[in-house]
Design a protein around this motif. Sequence first.
Motif, PDB file in Angstrom:
ATOM      1  N   GLY A   1      -5.023   2.842   4.587  1.00 20.12           N
ATOM      2  CA  GLY A   1      -3.982   1.904   4.192  1.00 20.12           C
ATOM      3  C   GLY A   1      -3.388   1.119   5.337  1.00 20.12           C
ATOM      4  O   GLY A   1      -3.059  -0.063   5.202  1.00 20.12           O
TER       5      GLY A   1
ATOM      6  N   VAL B   1       0.848  -1.191   0.000  1.00 22.18           N
ATOM      7  CA  VAL B   1       0.000   0.000   0.000  1.00 22.18           C
ATOM      8  C   VAL B   1       0.881   1.237   0.000  1.00 22.18           C
ATOM      9  O   VAL B   1       1.816   1.346   0.799  1.00 22.18           O
TER      10      VAL B   1
ATOM     11  N   ALA C   1      -3.710   4.119  -1.312  1.00 22.49           N
ATOM     12  CA  ALA C   1      -4.671   4.482  -0.269  1.00 22.49           C
ATOM     13  C   ALA C   1      -4.720   6.000  -0.161  1.00 22.49           C
ATOM     14  O   ALA C   1      -3.698   6.672  -0.289  1.00 22.49           O
TER      15      ALA C   1
ATOM     16  N   PHE D   1      -8.925  -4.002  -0.945  1.00 25.67           N
ATOM     17  CA  PHE D   1      -7.810  -4.596  -0.214  1.00 25.67           C
ATOM     18  C   PHE D   1      -7.882  -6.125  -0.252  1.00 25.67           C
ATOM     19  O   PHE D   1      -6.857  -6.798  -0.398  1.00 25.67           O
TER      20      PHE D   1
END
Length: 321
Positions: free
Chosen positions: A255, A147, A249, A236
């Motif tokens: 995130g 991320v 994110a 996700f």
Amino acid sequence: MSNIIGITMGDPCGVGPEISVRALLDMSGEDRDRTRIYGNLPTLEAARDALGLDIDLTPYVVDLPIEGAPLAWGQLSPVAGDAAFRFIEKAVRDAEAKTIGCIVTAPINKEALNLAGHHYDGHTGMLRSLTGSKAAYMLLASEKLKVIHVSTHVSLKEAIQRATTERVLATIRAGDAHLKRIGYAAPRIAIAGINPHCGENGLFGTEDDDQIAPAVAAARAEGIDAHGPISADTVFHRAYTGAFDLIVAQYHDQGHIPIKLVAFDTAVNVSVDLPIDRTSVDHGTAFDIAGKGIANHGNMLEAIAYARKLVTGRAAHAEQG
């Protein structure tokens, strides 16, 4: 280009000294010779003794003085905060001079740092300031989920304001370049929406349509395999099961929560788009267990392994260039 990894010891009162020494001892002789700890030798020797280990640390330490060292374990201290800053500052200067190839940071305490007069929100902001960089992005990397964040340590209100088309596009570009550097030929990048269900065509806000979608379109026009915006409540899971290599994110918790759920002890914090390379453990100073010899150094080993991957990737890129 140097292949030496420079570990900054972190807050002298936290677990940083212990996990740094443990990691050094776990290395092969060859890797140990390619490692330096930026810290304070008396503190590191105290950590070694607390761990019951037997190793001469002197050849591997860039020793910086701390008045009264070793300091008491587990104590909030402006002296420790200033020392943590100086370790990082020295490592940054050596990285800029190419004396070391990548910095690996042990945890610092933000309150101690600020008490010492170093007013940063964390490592990333400090590194951006020390290197004079306009931007730096926080990427959290684990085996099955990676991320990168459009914004990090700001209020949620400010994070929404920061999610401009330009900033989202810059984050996508930074993530794409980073993954290519570590071996992804064509990274598949998903961009998380900022509102529930990406705003549901304006029903829950227009930021996704007005700010984020244009950034995704621009990235695709540049040849980046970007997808989105995709609702954050599903993206996700899709990335974790293999659909994407990286998620953009929009803000810190969006995130951090999923990556800490699936890789709490193994995720590595990577600073992207700085003129130097830096990885970090993704945990705090753990004052409550500092000096007890029980801190887990697994996350430090992961951060060091990622750092060596970055050094290797840079060398390969230089040969191709």
